[in-house]
Each structure stands twice: as structure tokens, then as C-alpha cells.
Motif scaffolding. Structure first.
Motif, PDB file in Angstrom:
ATOM      1  N   LEU A 131      -0.208 -36.700  -5.298  1.00 27.99           N
ATOM      2  CA  LEU A 131      -1.395 -36.545  -4.861  1.00 27.99           C
ATOM      3  C   LEU A 131      -2.292 -36.103  -5.015  1.00 27.99           C
ATOM      4  N   GLY A 132      -2.903 -36.415  -5.912  1.00 31.61           N
ATOM      5  CA  GLY A 132      -4.603 -35.668  -6.540  1.00 31.61           C
ATOM      6  C   GLY A 132      -5.166 -35.186  -5.661  1.00 31.61           C
ATOM      7  N   VAL A 133      -5.801 -33.618  -5.202  1.00 30.42           N
ATOM      8  CA  VAL A 133      -6.787 -34.059  -5.094  1.00 30.42           C
ATOM      9  C   VAL A 133      -7.907 -33.768  -5.535  1.00 30.42           C
ATOM     10  N   LEU A 134      -8.803 -33.871  -5.659  1.00 34.52           N
ATOM     11  CA  LEU A 134     -10.438 -33.933  -6.530  1.00 34.52           C
ATOM     12  C   LEU A 134     -11.227 -32.643  -6.308  1.00 34.52           C
ATOM     13  N   GLY A 135     -11.274 -32.177  -7.462  1.00 38.31           N
ATOM     14  CA  GLY A 135     -12.150 -30.647  -7.563  1.00 38.31           C
ATOM     15  C   GLY A 135     -13.526 -30.934  -7.492  1.00 38.31           C
ATOM     16  N   GLU A 136     -14.353 -29.898  -7.185  1.00 39.04           N
ATOM     17  CA  GLU A 136     -15.667 -30.132  -6.815  1.00 39.04           C
ATOM     18  C   GLU A 136     -16.274 -30.758  -7.814  1.00 39.04           C
TER      19      GLU A 136
ATOM     20  N   ARG B 183     -15.826 -33.579  -8.966  1.00 38.13           N
ATOM     21  CA  ARG B 183     -15.065 -34.345  -9.267  1.00 38.13           C
ATOM     22  C   ARG B 183     -15.179 -35.716 -10.107  1.00 38.13           C
ATOM     23  N   GLN B 184     -14.263 -34.469 -10.814  1.00 39.91           N
ATOM     24  CA  GLN B 184     -13.954 -34.496 -12.385  1.00 39.91           C
ATOM     25  C   GLN B 184     -12.537 -34.639 -12.912  1.00 39.91           C
ATOM     26  N   GLN B 185     -12.005 -33.767 -12.407  1.00 36.98           N
ATOM     27  CA  GLN B 185     -10.886 -33.496 -12.557  1.00 36.98           C
ATOM     28  C   GLN B 185     -10.100 -32.324 -11.194  1.00 36.98           C
ATOM     29  N   LEU B 186      -8.848 -32.866 -10.848  1.00 36.40           N
ATOM     30  CA  LEU B 186      -7.682 -32.214 -10.162  1.00 36.40           C
ATOM     31  C   LEU B 186      -7.867 -31.283  -9.597  1.00 36.40           C
ATOM     32  N   SER B 187      -7.593 -30.654  -8.560  1.00 38.02           N
ATOM     33  CA  SER B 187      -7.328 -28.919  -7.655  1.00 38.02           C
ATOM     34  C   SER B 187      -6.100 -28.794  -7.747  1.00 38.02           C
ATOM     35  N   GLN B 188      -6.141 -30.018  -7.435  1.00 42.37           N
ATOM     36  CA  GLN B 188      -4.335 -30.002  -6.700  1.00 42.37           C
ATOM     37  C   GLN B 188      -3.286 -31.010  -7.041  1.00 42.37           C
ATOM     38  N   PHE B 189      -1.761 -30.962  -7.378  1.00 46.31           N
ATOM     39  CA  PHE B 189      -1.350 -32.086  -7.713  1.00 46.31           C
ATOM     40  C   PHE B 189      -0.278 -31.916  -7.174  1.00 46.31           C
ATOM     41  N   LEU B 190       0.537 -32.888  -6.148  1.00 50.21           N
ATOM     42  CA  LEU B 190       1.379 -32.651  -5.123  1.00 50.21           C
ATOM     43  C   LEU B 190       2.631 -33.670  -5.597  1.00 50.21           C
ATOM     44  N   PRO B 191       3.475 -33.327  -6.427  1.00 52.07           N
ATOM     45  CA  PRO B 191       4.131 -34.758  -6.925  1.00 52.07           C
ATOM     46  C   PRO B 191       6.097 -34.535  -6.076  1.00 52.07           C
ATOM     47  N   ILE B 192       6.035 -36.102  -6.380  1.00 48.82           N
ATOM     48  CA  ILE B 192       7.734 -36.175  -4.336  1.00 48.82           C
ATOM     49  C   ILE B 192       8.817 -36.407  -6.406  1.00 48.82           C
ATOM     50  N   GLY B 193       9.325 -36.299  -5.755  1.00 52.77           N
ATOM     51  CA  GLY B 193      10.798 -36.517  -6.784  1.00 52.77           C
ATOM     52  C   GLY B 193      11.125 -36.261  -8.025  1.00 52.77           C
TER      53      GLY B 193
ATOM     54  N   GLY C 136      -9.137 -37.775  -3.570  1.00 50.06           N
ATOM     55  CA  GLY C 136      -8.430 -37.972  -3.597  1.00 50.06           C
ATOM     56  C   GLY C 136      -7.486 -39.049  -4.180  1.00 50.06           C
ATOM     57  N   ASN C 137      -6.203 -39.447  -4.891  1.00 46.89           N
ATOM     58  CA  ASN C 137      -5.835 -40.704  -4.956  1.00 46.89           C
ATOM     59  C   ASN C 137      -3.968 -40.211  -5.240  1.00 46.89           C
ATOM     60  N   ILE C 138      -3.819 -41.644  -4.615  1.00 46.31           N
ATOM     61  CA  ILE C 138      -2.642 -40.839  -4.965  1.00 46.31           C
ATOM     62  C   ILE C 138      -1.415 -41.838  -5.796  1.00 46.31           C
ATOM     63  N   TYR C 139      -0.895 -41.416  -6.153  1.00 45.03           N
ATOM     64  CA  TYR C 139      -0.250 -41.935  -7.573  1.00 45.03           C
ATOM     65  C   TYR C 139       1.673 -42.380  -7.453  1.00 45.03           C
ATOM     66  N   LEU C 140       2.281 -43.398  -7.827  1.00 47.34           N
ATOM     67  CA  LEU C 140       3.764 -43.706  -7.232  1.00 47.34           C
ATOM     68  C   LEU C 140       3.549 -44.518  -8.499  1.00 47.34           C
ATOM     69  N   THR C 141       4.954 -44.219  -9.473  1.00 47.34           N
ATOM     70  CA  THR C 141       5.651 -45.018 -10.712  1.00 47.34           C
ATOM     71  C   THR C 141       7.002 -45.112 -10.337  1.00 47.34           C
TER      72      THR C 141
END
Length: 578
Positions: A76-81, A83-93, A159-164
């Protein structure tokens, strides 16, 4: 022939029936799978919305997404203030060793950036075939299939959810995309609830901090202690490593760091900050918050004093009201910590404004109390002058007339003694009136009477109570300056001895000045001085009295308290101004 034809004809319906039964069973299995997946989706939605802690909500969203679409990796990537970059990135796996080997977490380039720029669901069979694919860093596990979806909080992309890596298949399908989109919608609601809850907790904590500062100010606490309380509460609320308050100098060309706490506080405290060359100075001059993501990279803008503390992210907000600016509240974080956000800055600015308003109200209240005290003094002085002195004058004149009627020498002497006592009483009252009516700094404010009062007030902290004070005579007129200095020193030493050794619950100070002598008496109800006890302090007081041609008397015994009488002449020395 006929038998065989009938038998062949019977086999065709049987085959069709088997096919129909197989198809029905497949559809039943699909329905069961859909039902199970629907139940899993509902469970995931319930799980995501169960917590109110934002960090826990975000973690549950990623975990639920990975399970629902059977992906090997998720984030899960959380957008920064911006709105162009990620301020947080929470990986699983991936385990901690893999994450550490990869290095810095993604900030929003490549395929991740596509979702940031175009917040719509994205499904790829092969990541490397997309034109915006940026590749993977060293030690990154191989990834091919991709599914992503934006998470919206109302109309704002959070933010966005990313799955691979779809398990058991080459790619994610449309059903996976629909399930993920549904989960993303539920995630947006859960995130909004968590943010509202977090905002209410923040608001409650800031209100509690503001109330604590206000109570401290209105209860008469020392201003330095209140400033320290403001800095500490602000540091605790925003997790800052350094906090400071800077106050403007007389010419307002620069500010001085009046108080600082935390890492680097000693080096920063007392620094002179130019208005046009420091973070705090620019905040004071503009009347608006000033932020720096890294003061180490811009020492000329942030100021050398702040740069030398080794801090990284910093924010400075002005402390002021409509009546004017009082100073600047600054917070800074150590390298590796995140920069201050606009929400944090807004909260800090509100807290600083409320603290400044409380300081303003406290000063107004003190001014009102001082004016009331001055008015009361003027009233007392007026009553003494208009009533007491006039009555004493009348009594004195009556007695003087009675002297002429008195026939015996003894009676005449008694009447004259009463007249002299009345004259002395009038002098004492006049001296009291003079002391009551002097409000502004001047002769009396820096005179002996005021210095004695200040010495008693200063001793109250160590004594645990305020000593009773009584003065008689023209202290600011009849006592030479060289004697006045000794009087203040003797009084301070006597009260200090009482605080250290007497264990007293009350003390009385009396200073009486006549035309040629000053007597200082300090009495307490303490334990007294035991036989053989230390008297080095009393020896110093005796030496001062002998130096001026006076004497020291000490009346004490264990359990009965102590009475100290310090008596010296007040004859003006030649060439010594009074």
C-alpha cells in the motif's frame, strides 16, 4: 440391425446428460467459489473497518487484498502532500532481510507512478512489457503479473494498492480486479473513519496541552517555567527532538533563543538569530509558519545556529496575537525522521497562538491587579494623610497648649514627651505614605524599603512561607547608601539561616529607623540554636555591625526560636550621598 440402431440411439442422450451434469456441477462449483469469495470479501471489509488506529487499518488493507486475490506480494503506497510521490510504502510478502537488501523503498516511479498520475485500476500480464516500466533494484524478487487500484477517501486519492504475482495463474483476471476495486472502496471508508478518530484524539491532546499552559499562567507560575511547559508539550505532541522559544530583542533586528530543550538544546540556547537569516527570524518577520525539510542542506536559510544542532526537518511558527508578536516556537527532528506535514504545522500554529493569547491574558490580569493595588495604596495613603495625621496634629497642638497650663516641672516633662512621641509618629506615617504612593521605578523603587521587601519575597521560596514585614521611619531618606547595602545583606543572611536550620513555620522582620539609629530584628519560631552549634553566619553579621559601629544581639535557646537584633548608627558619612 434394428437392435444395434436402437442401442446407438440410446447412447447419445446419455452422453449429453453427462455433459449437462458436468456443466451443472462446474456452475455449482463456480457459484460456491463465488459465494466463498463473497464471504471472504465481506470478512475482509469487516476486518479492515474493525480498527480505528490508522497504521493498523493500512496494514489490514494490504493483508486483506493479498488474501482475496491470492497474490504473492502486496503493498500500500500513501501519497505525500505534493500528490506526486509516496510518503509511505507498506509491503507484504517479503521478510526484513529482503526489504533491507533492496534498500530505499519506492517513492512512486515506474509502474507505481502510472497509478499516481492516472488513478484508475491497472492490470498487467507482464510488468516489464509496459512502456513505463522502470525495472527493479538489485536483490528484488522477480515479479511479472500486476494488479493495482487507487484508494479514495471521498473525492481525494489517499494512495494505491499494488499486487503482484498471481498464485496458480499467469495473470490476474477481471474478477480479481472487481474484488480489489470493492475492497479499495471499503478501505477508503475505513481510512476516513480512522483519520477522523485520529484527528479527534489529536484535538483532545492539543486542547489538554493548551489548558495546562493557561492554568499555569493564570495561577501565577514563572514565565520561564511556562515557556518550558509550552516547548515540552509541543515536542511531545509532534515527536520532535529539539524545541525552542525565541524572543525578539529591543531593536527587533534579531531574536534570542530564550529557552530550548532536547537534543542540541545546550548549543542552541542563547543563540542570536538574525531576522533575515534564520528559520525563526523569517517566521517572526512574516507572521506565518516556515518549514525546512532538511536544515543541513540549507544552512544559509535556516541559520547557522540551528544547523550546528545537527537537526534535519524543522518548523517555526510565530507566537502572537492581534496586539503584536511575542516570539517564535521552533521544533526540529533528527536526521532520518519525516518532515513536518501541513496538518502538524497547522496544529502547532494553533497551539502557539493559544499559548500567546494565554500569556497576553495573564499579563492583562497582572496589570489589572497591579492597578488595583496602586489604587488601594493611594486610598490608604489619602486616608492616613487626611485623617490620621490631622488628628495627630490636633492632639499635639492641644498638648502644647496644655504645657503652658501645667504648673509642675514633672507634669510639663510628661506632656513634652507625649508631644515628641506624636511628632515621631507623624514622621513614620509620612514615610509610609511616601512608600505607598511611589509606583514607578525611581528613588523609592530602588531604595531600602523596596530592597527589603524584595529580599523578603525572595526568601519566601526557600522558607516555604512569606515572612511578616514591618518598617518604621524614613528608610529611604535617613539611611545612607553604604548602610543600606549592609542592611539588605544582613537580612538576606538571617532569612537564609532561618530557612536552612530553624525549621520554622513563621518569621517576623522589623526595620525601625530613628534620627540616628537603625534596628533590624528578625524573629522566628524554629528550633533555636543548640549549644555548640555552628555560628559562622552570625559571626559575619557581627562583623558587619562592628564595621559600622553597631552591635549584634542573638537571643536563642533550643525549642524556643531565635530573635536576632542588628543595630547600627545611621549618621551620614562625609561625602557619602544619602
Amino acid at each position: 440391425m434394428t437392435h444395434r440402431g436402437v442401442e446407438g440411439a440410446g447412447q447419445v442422450p446419455r452422453l449429453q446428460l453427462d455433459e449437462l451434469l458436468d456443466e451443472l456441477q462446474a456452475r455449482i462449483d463456480d457459484m460456491r467459489g463465488t459465494r466463498d469469495r463473497l464471504h471472504s470479501l465481506l470478512d475482509a471489509v469487516m476486518s479492515v473497518g474493525r480498527d480505528l488506529d490508522l497504521s493498523q487499518v493500512l496494514q489490514r488493507i494490504v493483508e486483506a487484498a493479498v488474501l482475496l486475490v491470492d497474490a504473492e506480494y502486496g503493498a500500500l503506497g500513501v501519497l505525500g502532500e505534493d500528490r506526486q510521490q509516496l510518503s509511505q510504502f507498506l509491503p507484504i510478502g517479503m521478510d526484513e532481510e529482503q526489504i533491507t537488501g533492496i534498500g530505499d523503498l519506492p517513492c512512486g516511479r515506474g509502474i507505481l507512478g502510472v497509478l499516481i498520475r492516472h488513478p484508475e485500476p491497472l492490470r498487467l500480464r507482464e510488468i516489464s512489457e509496459h512502456p513505463d516500466s522502470y525495472g527493479f533494484p538489485a536483490h528484488h524478487p522477480p515479479m511479472h503479473s500486476f494488479l493495482g487500484a487507487p484508494v479514495r477517501v471521498r473525492d481525494e486519492v489517499f494512495g494505491n494498492i499494488y499486487l503482484t504475482e498471481k498464485r496458480g495463474a499467469k495473470e490476474f483476471d477481471g474478477e480479481d480486479q472487481a474484488v480489489l476495486a470493492t475492497l479499495a472502496t471499503a478501505a477508503g471508508v475505513a481510512i476516513e473513519n480512522a483519520r477522523l478518530y485520529e484527528e479527534s484524539r489529536w484535538r483532545q491532546r492539543w486542547m489538554a496541552a493548551s489548558a495546562e499552559v493557561t492554568n499555569a499562567l493564570l495561577s501565577g507560575a514563572d514565565e520561564t517555567a511556562v515557556l518550558e511547559l509550552i516547548v515540552e508539550r509541543a515536542r511531545n505532541q509532534l515527536g520532535a527532538d529539539l524545541g525552542a522559544v525565541s524572543l525578539p530583542n529591543d531593536d527587533v533586528a534579531d531574536l534570542t533563543v530564550a529557552l530550548s530543550t532536547g537534543t542540541g538544546a545546550e548549543a542552541y540556547r542563547g543563540s542570536l538569530l538574525p531576522v533575515d537569516g534564520s528559520l525563526a527570524g523569517r517566521a517572526y518577520d512574516s507572521g506565518a509558519p516556515v518549514l525546512s525539510d532538511d536544515v543541513q542542506s540549507e544552512p544559509s536559510r535556516a541559520g547557522r545556529a540551528l544547523w550546528e544542532t545537527g537537526m534535519a526537518a524543522a518548523v517555526a511558527v510565530p507566537m502572537g496575537t492581534e496586539d503584536g508578536k511575542r516570539g517564535v516556537l521552533l521544533l526540529a527532528r533528527a536526521p532520518g525522521e519525516p518532515p513536518f506535514t501541513s496538518e502538524e504545522t497547522a496544529r502547532l500554529q494553533g497551539f502557539a497562538g493559544q499559548a500567546a493569547l494565554a500569556m497576553e491574558l495573564s499579563e492583562r490580569r497582572k496589570d489589572a491587579e497591579q492597578l488595583a493595588l496602586y489604587a488601594d495604596r493611594d486610598r490608604i495613603a489619602r486616608d492616613l494623610h487626611d485623617l490620621a495625621i490631622q488628628r495627630l496634629f490636633a492632639s499635639g497642638m492641644t498638648l502644647q497648649s496644655a504645657v503652658r497650663l501645667q504648673k509642675t516641672a514633672e507634669g510639663e516633662e510628661k506632656l513634652l514627651r507625649v508631644v515628641r512621641d506624636l511628632d515621631e509618629t507623624i514622621k513614620i506615617i509620612r514615610s509610609t505614605i511616601f512608600g505607598l504612593r511611589v509606583h514607578e521605578p525611581g528613588l523609592a523603587a530602588g531604595g531600602l524599603r523596596m530592597r527589603i521587601l524584595e529580599a523578603c519575597e525572595a526568601a519566601a521560596g526557600s522558607l516555604g512561607f512569606s515572612p511578616a514585614l514591618r518598617t518604621e521611619g524614613l528608610l529611604d531618606v535617613n539611611v545612607p547608601r553604604h548602610v543600606a547595602g549592609h542592611v539588605v545583606a544582613v537580612l538576606g543572611e538571617a532569612l537564609t539561616n532561618t530557612a536552612r536550620h530553624a525549621r520554622a513555620t513563621s518569621a517576623d522582620v522589623r526595620v525601625v529607623v530613628s534620627a540616628d539609629e537603625l534596628t533590624l530584628t528578625v524573629t522566628d519560631n524554629g528550633v533555636g540554636i543548640a549549644p555548640g552549634g555552628r555560628r559562622s553566619g552570625l559571626a559575619n553579621l557581627a562583623e558587619r555591625a562592628q564595621e559600622l559601629g553597631g552591635e549584634l544581639e542573638v537571643d536563642t535557646s533550643p525549642g524556643t526560636g531565635t530573635r536576632l537584633v542588628w543595630r547600627v548608627p545611621v549618621v551620614q558619612e562625609t561625602g557619602t550621598p544619602s
